[in-house]
Structure formats: C-alpha cells, structure tokens
Design a protein around this motif. Sequence first.
Motif, PDB file in Angstrom:
ATOM      1  N   VAL A  48      -3.701   6.427 -10.163  1.00  0.00           N
ATOM      2  CA  VAL A  48      -2.685   6.251  -9.211  1.00  0.00           C
ATOM      3  C   VAL A  48      -2.594   4.658  -8.773  1.00  0.00           C
ATOM      4  O   VAL A  48      -3.512   4.112  -8.594  1.00  0.00           O
ATOM      5  CB  VAL A  48      -3.381   6.999  -7.834  1.00  0.00           C
ATOM      6  N   GLU A  49      -1.294   4.358  -9.119  1.00  0.00           N
ATOM      7  CA  GLU A  49      -1.117   2.945  -8.924  1.00  0.00           C
ATOM      8  C   GLU A  49      -1.226   2.792  -7.482  1.00  0.00           C
ATOM      9  O   GLU A  49      -0.473   3.284  -6.525  1.00  0.00           O
ATOM     10  CB  GLU A  49       0.268   2.438  -9.309  1.00  0.00           C
ATOM     11  N   MET A  50      -1.687   1.291  -6.722  1.00  0.00           N
ATOM     12  CA  MET A  50      -1.731   1.311  -5.439  1.00  0.00           C
ATOM     13  C   MET A  50      -0.889   0.134  -4.986  1.00  0.00           C
ATOM     14  O   MET A  50      -0.818  -0.167  -3.934  1.00  0.00           O
ATOM     15  CB  MET A  50      -3.099   0.914  -4.949  1.00  0.00           C
ATOM     16  N   HIS A  51      -0.185  -0.339  -5.771  1.00  0.00           N
ATOM     17  CA  HIS A  51       0.911  -1.546  -5.416  1.00  0.00           C
ATOM     18  C   HIS A  51       2.289  -0.982  -5.742  1.00  0.00           C
ATOM     19  O   HIS A  51       2.704   0.023  -6.583  1.00  0.00           O
ATOM     20  CB  HIS A  51       0.590  -2.564  -5.984  1.00  0.00           C
ATOM     21  N   PRO A  89       2.893   2.022   0.344  1.00  0.00           N
ATOM     22  CA  PRO A  89       2.369   1.390  -0.597  1.00  0.00           C
ATOM     23  C   PRO A  89       1.135   0.637  -0.197  1.00  0.00           C
ATOM     24  O   PRO A  89       0.968   0.304   1.157  1.00  0.00           O
ATOM     25  CB  PRO A  89       3.365   0.648  -1.622  1.00  0.00           C
ATOM     26  N   ALA A  90       0.055   0.107  -1.075  1.00  0.00           N
ATOM     27  CA  ALA A  90      -0.945  -0.751  -0.578  1.00  0.00           C
ATOM     28  C   ALA A  90      -0.684  -2.005   0.084  1.00  0.00           C
ATOM     29  O   ALA A  90      -1.159  -2.364   0.928  1.00  0.00           O
ATOM     30  CB  ALA A  90      -1.812  -1.172  -1.797  1.00  0.00           C
ATOM     31  N   ARG A  91       0.342  -2.697  -0.535  1.00  0.00           N
ATOM     32  CA  ARG A  91       0.907  -3.816   0.309  1.00  0.00           C
ATOM     33  C   ARG A  91       1.208  -3.912   1.524  1.00  0.00           C
ATOM     34  O   ARG A  91       1.478  -4.699   2.381  1.00  0.00           O
ATOM     35  CB  ARG A  91       1.571  -4.847  -0.692  1.00  0.00           C
ATOM     36  N   GLN A  92       1.362  -2.809   1.899  1.00  0.00           N
ATOM     37  CA  GLN A  92       2.165  -2.429   3.468  1.00  0.00           C
ATOM     38  C   GLN A  92       1.125  -1.490   4.225  1.00  0.00           C
ATOM     39  O   GLN A  92       1.144  -1.297   5.498  1.00  0.00           O
ATOM     40  CB  GLN A  92       3.378  -1.491   3.266  1.00  0.00           C
ATOM     41  N   MET A  93      -0.014  -1.148   3.464  1.00  0.00           N
ATOM     42  CA  MET A  93      -0.944  -0.016   4.139  1.00  0.00           C
ATOM     43  C   MET A  93      -1.564  -0.412   5.376  1.00  0.00           C
ATOM     44  O   MET A  93      -1.752   0.183   6.280  1.00  0.00           O
ATOM     45  CB  MET A  93      -1.970   0.359   3.168  1.00  0.00           C
ATOM     46  N   GLY A  94      -2.181  -1.986   5.442  1.00  0.00           N
ATOM     47  CA  GLY A  94      -2.889  -2.291   6.588  1.00  0.00           C
ATOM     48  C   GLY A  94      -2.000  -2.440   7.604  1.00  0.00           C
ATOM     49  O   GLY A  94      -2.392  -1.944   8.874  1.00  0.00           O
ATOM     50  N   PHE A 149      -9.261  -0.049   8.776  1.00  0.00           N
ATOM     51  CA  PHE A 149      -8.483   1.136   8.130  1.00  0.00           C
ATOM     52  C   PHE A 149      -7.330   0.708   7.175  1.00  0.00           C
ATOM     53  O   PHE A 149      -6.672   1.490   6.794  1.00  0.00           O
ATOM     54  CB  PHE A 149      -8.042   2.044   9.388  1.00  0.00           C
ATOM     55  N   ALA A 150      -7.433  -0.773   6.833  1.00  0.00           N
ATOM     56  CA  ALA A 150      -6.438  -1.149   5.888  1.00  0.00           C
ATOM     57  C   ALA A 150      -7.245  -0.992   4.454  1.00  0.00           C
ATOM     58  O   ALA A 150      -6.683  -0.945   3.427  1.00  0.00           O
ATOM     59  CB  ALA A 150      -6.196  -2.844   6.013  1.00  0.00           C
ATOM     60  N   VAL A 151      -8.585  -0.745   4.594  1.00  0.00           N
ATOM     61  CA  VAL A 151      -9.209  -0.633   3.138  1.00  0.00           C
ATOM     62  C   VAL A 151      -9.588   0.940   2.940  1.00  0.00           C
ATOM     63  O   VAL A 151      -9.696   1.439   1.880  1.00  0.00           O
ATOM     64  CB  VAL A 151     -10.436  -1.299   3.201  1.00  0.00           C
ATOM     65  N   VAL A 152      -9.924   1.681   4.211  1.00  0.00           N
ATOM     66  CA  VAL A 152     -10.321   3.105   3.928  1.00  0.00           C
ATOM     67  C   VAL A 152      -9.532   3.997   2.890  1.00  0.00           C
ATOM     68  O   VAL A 152     -10.104   4.574   2.088  1.00  0.00           O
ATOM     69  CB  VAL A 152     -10.351   3.856   5.337  1.00  0.00           C
ATOM     70  N   PRO A 153      -8.042   3.784   3.015  1.00  0.00           N
ATOM     71  CA  PRO A 153      -7.177   4.641   2.197  1.00  0.00           C
ATOM     72  C   PRO A 153      -7.162   4.229   0.677  1.00  0.00           C
ATOM     73  O   PRO A 153      -6.726   4.913  -0.254  1.00  0.00           O
ATOM     74  CB  PRO A 153      -5.665   4.517   2.694  1.00  0.00           C
ATOM     75  N   LEU A 154      -8.053   3.017   0.559  1.00  0.00           N
ATOM     76  CA  LEU A 154      -7.907   2.246  -1.115  1.00  0.00           C
ATOM     77  C   LEU A 154      -9.261   2.579  -1.961  1.00  0.00           C
ATOM     78  O   LEU A 154      -9.318   2.165  -2.511  1.00  0.00           O
ATOM     79  CB  LEU A 154      -7.710   0.879  -0.902  1.00  0.00           C
TER      80      LEU A 154
END
Length: 488
Positions: A485-488, A135-140, A407-412
């Motif tokens: 698509v929810e990112m969180h 999930p986004a909060r762990q992506m980075g 690369f914490a931003v790229v997938p978002l």
Amino acid sequence: MSKNSAQLDLLSFTGKTKILHMTWMAFFITFLVWFNHAPLLLAIQASFGLSEQQIKTLLILNVALTIPARIVVGMLVDSFGPRNVYSVLLVITGFLCLFFSLATSFEMLALARFLLGFVGAGFVIGIRMISEWFPARQMGLAEGVYKGLGNIGSAAAAISLPTLALVVGGDDGWRYATGLTGAIAFVYAFIYYFSVTDTPAGSTYFKPNKSGGLEVTSKKDFVLYLLVNIPMYGALALLAWKVSSLGLISITTLYIIYAVLVAIFVLQCRKIYSLNVQIFSKPVDKLQQYKFKQVAILSIAYAVTFGSELAVVSMLPMFFQNTFAVPVALAGVFGACFAAVDIGSCPSGGWISDKFGRKKSLVILLIGAAIGFFVLSTITSDWPIALAVAAMMCSSFFLGSAAGCVFAVVPLIRRSLTGQIAGIVGAYGNIGAVVLLTVFSFVSTPVFFLTIAGCIALAAMAAMWLEEPKSSMFEVLPDGSVQMVEMH
C-alpha cells in the motif's frame, strides 16, 4: 488516492473533503452528548437533591468506561468499517442519552453516565475513516481538522445547553436540553450512514486477519504489547479507588473490582497469545513487520498531551479565580480559552507534521509544551493577568499541536490495524487524565504544572526513538497474498 492534489480545500463538500466534514460532525455530536451533563450539574443536583459526593461520582463514572471502550471500538472498526460502527454508536448514543434525561433516581443517573462513557470512543472511528480517504502528505492536516473541530462538541454543550434549559424553564429544563442532544445523535446516525462510504471507489478496505486483539510481528513486540495494556487496568483500578474514597463503595467491593480487573487482564493476555502464537514458531517476514514501539511511544505522547488537556481544563477556572481574585464567570472564560486554542492547534500540529516530518515535529512541539508548563508553574498573583492568560494559551497551542502530531502518525503504522492502534493511543489520553487529576488532588497547583512539564519532557525523550513512517506498507489479504500500500 495517491493522485490527489497536495492542496486540501476545506471549503469543498465533495469527495474526500465531504467525508472529512461528515465525520468530524459525527465526532462533534458524540462529544456534545458525552459532556452534556457538565454545564447542567447544578440543575441536576437541585432536581434530585444530590450531595457533592454524588456529583463527583457522576463525573468519575462519565470517563470510566471510555478507556476499555476505545480498545473495543477500535477492534470493531477494523473488522466492520467506520461507516457501520459510527452509525450504530450514534444510535446507541441517542438511546443512552434519552435514558439519562428520563432518570428518576441517582442510581439511574449513575448507570446512564457510566454507559455514556462508551460514547467517548467515537473519536477512534473517524481516525480510521480519514486515513482511508486522505494520502499521507495530507493525513496530518485532515486528522487534525477532524480532531480539532470534533473536540469543540464539549464547548458547544457548555455554551448552548444551559441557555436551552433556561428557555424551556422549570425543573425539567435540563431533561429537555440533554434529551435533545440524544435526538440529534439518533437522527445523524442515519444521515451519516447514507452519506459516506468506507473507502473511495476502487480502494480495498484492509481488515485484520484475526479479531479480538492486535496482531504483532515479533516476540519483543508481543512482550511490549502486554506491558502497554497494564496501565489501562491500573487507571480503571485508580478510578475504582477514587469512588471508594468518596465512601460510595465498600472496601470489599473495591477488592472484588481489583480481582475482576486482574482476571480480565489474565484472560486478555491469553487471547493475545492465541492470536499471535505463530510468531513463536515462525518469524514474520521482514517486509510484513511493523514496530509496536511506534504505538507505545505515541501512546505515551498522547497520555501527556490530551491527558494534560483534560486535567487542566477542569482546574483552570479555579486557578485563575484563586490566583487573581477574578469573578467566577471571568475565570470560566479564561479556562475556556485553553480548550478553544485546540480548534486551531490540532490542525496546525497535523500540518506541521505533514510539512516538516513526523518525528522532528512531535519532539519539538513536546519540548515547547514542557517549557510552557514550566512557565505556568511560576505564575503568581504578581503577574499581569494578560501575561498569565497568554502563557496559558501558548502552552495550550504546543500541547494541542503535539496531540495533532500523534494522530498524524497513527494511520501510517499498519493500515488494517489503524482502528485498534488509534484505540490504544486514544485510551492512553484518558489514562493520562485519570493519573494527572489524581496527582492534582494531592499537590499544589505549581507542583501540578511542574509534574505535567516533567511528564511531557519524558515523552519528548521517548519520541526521539520514534521512526519516521515509510512511504509504503505491506498488508496481508484474507487469501494470504501480500499487497503493498503506497502512502504517498
């Protein structure tokens, strides 16, 4: 996926954490193979009786193909999934590595090294795989762990392969050492294929509706996309010029290469136009748009962070040796410290980005890196060597953390295009290295560090235009329906 705990247990080997560990290991192996020749160059040189120019050529050829390869692999990942593409890449890696280890002439060595540049694109594949599972909060943090642990494949090659070659002994020691890394890649391809899936059970793997280039969602983005492609061809032209300056290709051949690059660029522009022709007749719905400026800003940031890292790692041992008159071995250790910091800095940058916001974290870390390199430019032989090493490691931390932030931003940005976006941004890391190493060949070390500081400062200014990723994004399914698509 949105129900996952905010806590990331890196010691676990189940679920998404298993995917993370399996994938960084695949990345680690690609880097192990990609840089397996570097610590064995003296043995290879002695075995073939190569000149210094030929050795320099092998080093240039090793990175030449990586820039276009990251773009191509990014497209393949989005269309065919990271599991398939990583497995195939590792099999190809094994064969190319075997080809290199069995080379009987300089021409065979050169061709193998050129083709092995393709292996450097493996990094892009994992970016998409990790984005599907976390999930986004762990992506980075997850992307940072992937990048940080995978990157040490080059350090592992430097540490282990000379010893292995020595144990085997004889003129062929380097062949067994490099051949073994190819065998590892080949075996791991099958382990990876049977151990992972592209998405968690029940999740949709979003694919681009068209292949062959990136889909953009406005006319302004279309123009920006074309402009972003130009430096890639410029970097390849620069590499060709460097090979020519070594006297290894004629001026006529150089101009032919330039003409071919221009022709490919024109063909690519036509392909991009045909892919995006609909935006000129009918505007894309606001909800379905994404901003390509995000990709451009992240590309600039990665060019100055990873590009600086690749450029500086190759010259630091010489810098310490010349400035402080330390033995060659000790200078090598000091240089390795710069790369070693990456193991912790990439995950740290990703974690900082998760915790304190994507844009703010990137800007602050870039500013820190710019200040760090300004300080490095002031180092003289009067400095205590411990202080110089500490300044170098601090600069490396900010540099690696900023790269982790990217690369914490790229997938978002757009899930279905993550591979292609990662390919563009990743290619810019190599572009940055090519440009900065070329600059280094013309200027003194203090001016080189000042140049890097200036480039990073400009990237920090550009990062101020970055937009914080939204909590959800819209994807268009093959049947034309739209899904949020929810990112969180």
